[in-house]
Design a protein around this motif. Sequence first.
Motif, PDB file in Angstrom:
ATOM      1  N   SER A   9       0.839  -1.209   0.000  1.00 31.93           N
ATOM      2  CA  SER A   9       0.000   0.000   0.000  1.00 31.93           C
ATOM      3  C   SER A   9       0.870   1.253   0.000  1.00 31.93           C
ATOM      4  O   SER A   9       0.449   2.310  -0.484  1.00 31.93           O
ATOM      5  N   SER A  10       2.093   1.144   0.520  1.00 33.46           N
ATOM      6  CA  SER A  10       3.030   2.289   0.488  1.00 33.46           C
ATOM      7  C   SER A  10       3.406   2.639  -0.952  1.00 33.46           C
ATOM      8  O   SER A  10       3.526   3.821  -1.311  1.00 33.46           O
ATOM      9  N   ASP A  11       3.583   1.617  -1.801  1.00 34.27           N
ATOM     10  CA  ASP A  11       3.916   1.847  -3.216  1.00 34.27           C
ATOM     11  C   ASP A  11       2.765   2.571  -3.916  1.00 34.27           C
ATOM     12  O   ASP A  11       2.975   3.508  -4.686  1.00 34.27           O
ATOM     13  N   VAL A  12       1.529   2.115  -3.614  1.00 30.09           N
ATOM     14  CA  VAL A  12       0.352   2.754  -4.224  1.00 30.09           C
ATOM     15  C   VAL A  12       0.254   4.207  -3.773  1.00 30.09           C
ATOM     16  O   VAL A  12      -0.035   5.110  -4.567  1.00 30.09           O
ATOM     17  N   ALA A  13       0.524   4.452  -2.463  1.00 32.88           N
ATOM     18  CA  ALA A  13       0.438   5.808  -1.909  1.00 32.88           C
ATOM     19  C   ALA A  13       1.424   6.740  -2.602  1.00 32.88           C
ATOM     20  O   ALA A  13       1.086   7.877  -2.942  1.00 32.88           O
ATOM     21  N   ALA A  46      -3.705   3.893  -9.583  1.00 32.70           N
ATOM     22  CA  ALA A  46      -2.350   3.494  -9.160  1.00 32.70           C
ATOM     23  C   ALA A  46      -2.348   2.038  -8.725  1.00 32.70           C
ATOM     24  O   ALA A  46      -1.414   1.275  -9.043  1.00 32.70           O
ATOM     25  N   ALA A  47      -3.372   1.611  -7.976  1.00 30.99           N
ATOM     26  CA  ALA A  47      -3.452   0.225  -7.501  1.00 30.99           C
ATOM     27  C   ALA A  47      -3.557  -0.739  -8.676  1.00 30.99           C
ATOM     28  O   ALA A  47      -2.900  -1.788  -8.704  1.00 30.99           O
ATOM     29  N   LYS A  48      -4.372  -0.359  -9.662  1.00 31.40           N
ATOM     30  CA  LYS A  48      -4.556  -1.232 -10.828  1.00 31.40           C
ATOM     31  C   LYS A  48      -3.274  -1.343 -11.646  1.00 31.40           C
ATOM     32  O   LYS A  48      -2.882  -2.418 -12.091  1.00 31.40           O
ATOM     33  N   GLU A  49      -2.610  -0.192 -11.853  1.00 29.88           N
ATOM     34  CA  GLU A  49      -1.377  -0.169 -12.654  1.00 29.88           C
ATOM     35  C   GLU A  49      -0.265  -0.993 -12.001  1.00 29.88           C
ATOM     36  O   GLU A  49       0.476  -1.716 -12.672  1.00 29.88           O
ATOM     37  N   LEU A  50      -0.164  -0.898 -10.684  1.00 29.08           N
ATOM     38  CA  LEU A  50       0.897  -1.634  -9.967  1.00 29.08           C
ATOM     39  C   LEU A  50       0.516  -3.088  -9.684  1.00 29.08           C
ATOM     40  O   LEU A  50       1.339  -3.883  -9.259  1.00 29.08           O
ATOM     41  N   GLY A  51      -0.765  -3.413  -9.890  1.00 31.06           N
ATOM     42  CA  GLY A  51      -1.208  -4.785  -9.621  1.00 31.06           C
ATOM     43  C   GLY A  51      -1.367  -5.063  -8.134  1.00 31.06           C
ATOM     44  O   GLY A  51      -1.150  -6.198  -7.675  1.00 31.06           O
ATOM     45  N   TYR A  52      -1.742  -4.022  -7.383  1.00 37.74           N
ATOM     46  CA  TYR A  52      -1.867  -4.184  -5.911  1.00 37.74           C
ATOM     47  C   TYR A  52      -3.193  -4.868  -5.558  1.00 37.74           C
ATOM     48  O   TYR A  52      -4.245  -4.539  -6.094  1.00 37.74           O
TER      49      TYR A  52
END
Length: 367
Positions: A9-13, A46-52
Amino acid sequence: MMYKKKVTSSDVARKAGVSQATVSMVLNKKYNVSFSKDVIRKVEAAAKELGYELPKRKKQKENKREKLLVVFCPNLTNPYYVMLLQGIESRATEQGFGLFVCNTQRNLELEERYLKMMPSLNPQGVIYTCNPSRCFMPVVEELSRKIPFTVINNQNEKLDVDAVELDNSKLGRIMARHLLDLGHRHVAYIAPPLTVRQKQRSKRVEGFLKEFKEAGLGDNVVIKAANEEIDRDIPGIDSEYRIGYDLTKELLAEDKELTAIVGLNDMIAFGILDALYDEKYRVPGDMSVMGCDNTLFAKMQKISLTTIEHFVIYKGRDACDIIMKKIKTRDRQYSEMEPVSIYHVEYEPRLVSRGTTSYPRTRKKKN
């Protein structure tokens, strides 16, 4: 071999330019906090792009039961039952249990309704702070095979469930012996309705009367019980006090020989005291007064009521302890069969002599 780093979640943030807390609330759809459409869009993109992916919540075991105890009370207007609850709650809290209190108000329909709720509530134990109504004993005994039950009851009742016992006849005898030792020969006993359903009350009165009969003074005891209608009404905060007050007024008009009046419990005794003060009787100079249960108000300096201590709070704790023992026995079975054990605990009651009883004094009869 290269391992792909897990997206957090830090990466998404960082990618969305928001805080980690915002990511958590947006993706978990916490609707109690409002975010602009732009922020929500950024976080979701962002979550979708990173695959979170949100971490999967651990499923609670379906068979896990709440640590819940159910307590049946006949009323909460008498401090006696509040003291029992205090004892039960103090021990339950220590063991991490919550309480669900069923106030039956001595109403059969309410008691039956609460009993029918037990299977769906599925508590780990049930405590009755009085005898279950006789018509429901088969239901109680059936439930007790599945759920640990404890009853705080009159010793003379034969029940096939665990019990913290109280010998009510012994309480009555101790009260009578105190007055006899002081020299009282003409006394009255004020009680709530003495019905078949409320045997514990009758046992207390019987014990008192028996002691006077053995002294050859049975005919000198006036038993004054309230009308049965009172038990059919929802108990008011002053129901028992009012019994003591009203019946004392009646006694004073009917019997001029009395030197002592006893209340079945402290609440009734407080009503007796107020009626005597209103009629200008001195306590204990003109009339001795006694109660039973040693409740908080009995100890107050201005009241200083002579009463009987029978360790009510301890009884509540003991009832809870029995439930805990039963739960452990069922959780840690050492053989193919579960042992059948019936616990019975009893305390020896004690007289607490204070300022409302003394030797009878000769006095002029009041008009």
